[in-house]
Scaffold this active site. Structure first.
Site, PDB file in Angstrom:
ATOM      1  N   SER A  34     -14.443   5.108 -20.156  1.00 46.53           N
ATOM      2  CA  SER A  34     -15.741   5.008 -19.494  1.00 46.53           C
ATOM      3  C   SER A  34     -15.643   4.182 -18.209  1.00 46.53           C
ATOM      4  CB  SER A  34     -16.778   4.434 -20.468  1.00 46.53           C
ATOM      5  OG  SER A  34     -18.071   4.539 -19.932  1.00 46.53           O
ATOM      6  N   ASP A  53     -16.359  11.468 -24.268  1.00 49.99           N
ATOM      7  CA  ASP A  53     -16.152  10.023 -24.237  1.00 49.99           C
ATOM      8  C   ASP A  53     -15.818   9.508 -25.630  1.00 49.99           C
ATOM      9  OD1 ASP A  53     -16.487   7.218 -24.025  1.00 49.99           O
ATOM     10  OD2 ASP A  53     -17.906   7.458 -22.381  1.00 49.99           O
TER      11      ASP A  53
END
Length: 824
Positions: free
Chosen positions: A378, A663
């Site tokens: 991220s 993610d």
């Protein structure tokens, strides 16, 4: 039987193939869904490790006890996990057929030379049953050379080349794409051949050699040419498989050629003549050859040679840094040098700013040269990917890249979706599509993120980062994503760790890796088929931080804090159904099972719950590879197995055309898994967490995950006071298991920074406001979806995280000393 070991895990061995016979006998008490009368039943058979073709029985009309007595044959390789799927359908004549039952049968239950009768109990209450007879015998033929790491298996691949000699008179043919060539199960699958040009062309088909597929050639021509479609073989001894189909259109007719490829001798040409007019022939030349045994996918759990070379060079840098910072008399020997890693979690821009501060703090403590790995995801990955554009970033002042990050994070973002930018985004996506790169909505997020973070097109790529580690001058960066099932299932029920480094990209549990520059290219059976351009790193940055890829089912699981309900739901749909068969004592066969079919309503609900608005599509580099017969028993696979589907090889990633990456935070907000690979031997992990509300959640979840998987990890023991008022740093050590890394956990907290502007330097009354950082509350400027900070908010968070690292220098050095002592 010869064996050649190519790496510490990968092996090459030759094994014979076997012939599996499946005789569908009869069923009992099979009724339609309304239970009023018998169903119009047929059975579909699919064995994906033997063929992509699906076989089926004839349909028995309106019968509760249909009898088929049909036999089907499959050439199988006993070293792979062969799971036969039998699907019982109720045929509908005015709508799609109803799936009644799916039976999964592990062929490993049948020993060579054995014939067994299996009675499958489909519904004990209604006494619905199916009888099938199985037999396995030796298949005469050459030994099949397999490459395996005991989890995945690569089988030999052959290439059929179809050379089409066109004549100028082909212009008389009506359709533009007159000739269709197809080999089911091959990498190419189908070629459409335009005959108008009159140019000679070649069309390759790569296929699994021992699948024995067929070439299907379909030729369409005008009715005036209908009487001349007869296909003639120039080579003697090759049987003719030809049929003519008159279509409803009176103007057109067609002819089909079916050629079993097992009839073609490797290395020899076979010519086929297709007359299409009175004075024109279309000539096909068929040529098969075996492909090289070389694999472009590395099957093995060990580290690649490039990373091993890096580690050798990095050890010298780390040893010198530790000698200096710990004031050691002697330089550490190679075996005494601890492997220290920095692990950063994700949280969008909050993690980006925080990680900048923490890296600055480590640099000011002269600790950066003690670090061997940096893992991130991220927003922390945005920091790392930007730093590694400079091949000597850790030896330079970080003020410049931090200032650059501040400039972009504090600027106005209103122009991100201006008309000019939208046109640019559209052009970028069109260009990727033209390059053959699989695109999705995630690519729009990527180019928008590039505008947000850089304000320009950046041609930097992941493989370019090799220049920053080729001499061991910087830590090796590692990035993490999750492979999930697109629009099918929650990430809690299926997820696979996928790691990225400047050298390789790969799946931890399969032990399969490719060169980083080949990510996005097309593979088949471990071989590179089509090299696509390597994506710019902005597309990977978006992948590592696609915060909108969560689906409603993921949200449900997070809100409920448990996936027990969904696991219970899956288990309730799977049960043992075979009666009267005792498997071999030493066998890794999967229990025969059935899966309840879903109705239309449940499918609609599932689609709503599991739809992911943002995910990253990529060509699957595991495509075509098979699971080894003992894959579930391999310790490396067992360490990383994460879901119920691990017991169903036909549903795992090698069977997919594409992978769907999201993610990693949609399972655990961590980038830790790459550091826990046994081969990396990480001794100390500096864990940086950026959660605002749950400062220990990620490390506690990682501890629980590692405990379930059998991965060494220290116990995370916290008092109620710690949970209520967390400190800046926590040291976790497992004294009983030296293989477990020492973990220094840094939660994102406001503690002594309120009163100290630097370690040991108190704030004056005028400086107290600078120590107030609004981390808590719904009005916090640091919430996940905020992409624009004020300069004041940026500076406060940066200074807080830098201070928290510097203020805990003693804890960090203590961890280093413990690790060195343990290694001695």
């Amino acid at each position: 039987m010869s064996e050649k070991v190519t790496t510490s895990y990968q092996k090459v061995q030759a094994f014979p193939t076997w012939l599996l016979s499946v005789k569908i006998l009869q069923a009992k008490n099979i009724r339609k869904a309304d239970r009023c009368n018998g169903a119009d039943c047929y059975i579909m058979l699919w064995l994906p490790t033997a063929s992509k073709e699906k076989a089926r029985t004839h349909t028995v009309l309106n019968s509760t006890a249909p009898v088929w007595n049909e036999t089907f044959h499959f050439v199988i390789q006993s070293q792979v996990k062969n799971v036969l799927e039998l699907k019982i359908f109720d045929e509908r004549f005015h709508s799609s057929d109803d799936l009644l039952f799916t039976i999964l049968f592990d062929v490993a239950e049948v020993c060579s030379g054995e014939r067994i009768l299996a009675n499958f109990i489909l519904n004990s209450e209604r006494k619905e049953e199916l009888d099938v007879e199985f037999a396995v015998q030796e298949h005469l033929g050459d030994l099949e050379s397999l490459v395996t790491n005991n989890v995945l298996v690569s089988r030999p691949v052959s290439c059929l080349n179809v050379h089409v000699f066109k004549e100028k008179s082909m212009k008389k043919l009506k359709e533009e794409n007159d000739l269709e060539l197809r080999v089911n199960g091959s990498y190419e699958d189908t070629w459409k051949v335009a005959l108008e040009s009159g140019l000679a062309e070649s069309f390759p088909f790569h296929y699994t050699t021992y699948w024995e597929p067929e070439l299907n050639a379909h030729l369409q021509f005008t009715r005036q040419q209908q009487g001349l479609y007869q296909l003639r073989f120039k080579e003697a001894g090759i049987p003719k498989h030809c049929s003519s189909n008159e279509e409803q259109d009176k103007e057109n007719s067609s002819a089909s050629l079916i050629m079993p490829l097992k009839l073609l001798s490797s290395g020899k040409d076979v010519k086929v003549i297709l007359p299409v007019s009175a004075d024109s022939d279309l000539e096909l030349k068929l040529h098969t050859k075996a492909c090289s045994e070389h694999l472009d996918v590395r099957l093995g759990f060990d580290l690649c040679k490039e990373e091993n070379s890096f580690l050798h060079k990095r050890k010298e840098v780390v040893a010198a840094a530790l000698k200096n910072i710990l004031h050691l008399k002697d330089t550490l020997q190679d075996h005494e040098v601890p492997v220290v890693a920095v692990m950063a979690t994700g949280s969008g821009c909050r993690s980006m700013v925080s990680f900048c501060g923490q890296l600055s703090g480590l640099q000011k403590l002269n600790i950066l040269d003690c670090i061997t790995y940096i893992s991130s995801t991220s927003g922390s990955a945005w920091v790392v990917s930007n730093l590694y554009k400079d091949s000597n970033w850790s030896q330079k002042d970080l003020a410049r890249p931090i200032h650059e990050a501040k400039k972009h994070l504090t600027k106005n973002k209103i122009s991100t979706f201006s008309l000019d930018h939208l046109i640019h985004y559209q052009t970028e996506l069109k260009h990727r599509d033209e390059q053959g790169i699989s695109t999705s909505f995630n690519d729009l997020w990527a180019v928008a993120l590039e505008t947000i973070l850089h304000d320009k097109v950046d041609d930097f790529k992941l493989s370019d980062q090799q220049q920053a580690v080729n001499e061991g001058q910087n830590p090796l960066p590692l990035y993490l994503a999750l492979n999930v099932k697109e629009n099918q299932i929650s990430a809690f029920d299926f997820k696979e760790w996928c790691e990225f480094s400047p050298y390789e990209t790969g799946f931890l549990k399969y032990g399969a890796f490719i060169h980083s520059e080949d990510f996005g290219s097309e593979f088949f059976m471990g071989k590179l088929m089509k090299k696509n351009p390597e994506s710019r790193i902005c597309f990977l940055e978006a992948l590592w931080s696609n915060t909108l890829a969560v689906n409603l089912l993921d949200d449900w699981n997070k809100l409920s804090s448990t996936d027990a309900y969904w696991q219970k739901l899956i288990r309730s749909k799977i049960r043992n159904i075979e009666r009267g068969h005792v498997p071999p004592q030493k066998s890794t066969y999967l229990e025969t099972s059935w899966i309840c079919p879903e109705g239309m309503l449940s499918e609609v609900i599932r689609d709503v719950l599991t739809d992911r608005p943002l995910h990253y599509h990529a060509h699957n580099f595991l495509k075509g590879l098979h699971l080894h017969k003992d894959y579930c028993e391999d310790s490396q696979f067992s360490v990383w197995k994460d879901c119920q589907l691990d017991q169903f090889p036909n549903r795992l990633t090698p069977s997919e055309d594409e992978i769907s990456l999201v993610d990693a935070a949609y399972f655990i907000n961590t980038s830790c898994p790459p550091l826990l690979r046994e081969e990396r031997k990480v001794d100390v992990i500096l864990s940086f967490d950026y959660s605002l509300d749950t400062p220990f959640q990620s490390v506690e979840q990682m501890e629980k995950y590692c405990e379930e998987q059998g991965i060494p990890f220290p116990r995370i023991s916290l008092s109620e006071e710690d949970k209520k008022n967390p400190r800046e740093c926590y040291l976790f050590v497992d004294d009983e298991n030296k293989k477990a890394p020492i973990v220094l956990h840094f939660p994102l907290v406001l503690d002594s920074f309120q009163n100290f502007k630097e370690p040991g330097v108190k704030r004056s009354k005028a400086e107290m406001e600078e120590g107030t950082v609004p981390l808590a509350g719904c009005q916090s400027p640091y919430h996940l979806m905020n992409f624009t900070y004020t300069k004041k908010d940026f500076d406060k968070l940066l200074k807080l995280t830098e201070y928290n690292v510097q203020n805990n220098r003693d804890w960090i050095l203590q961890a280093f000393c413990i690790a060195i002592e343990q290694k001695k």
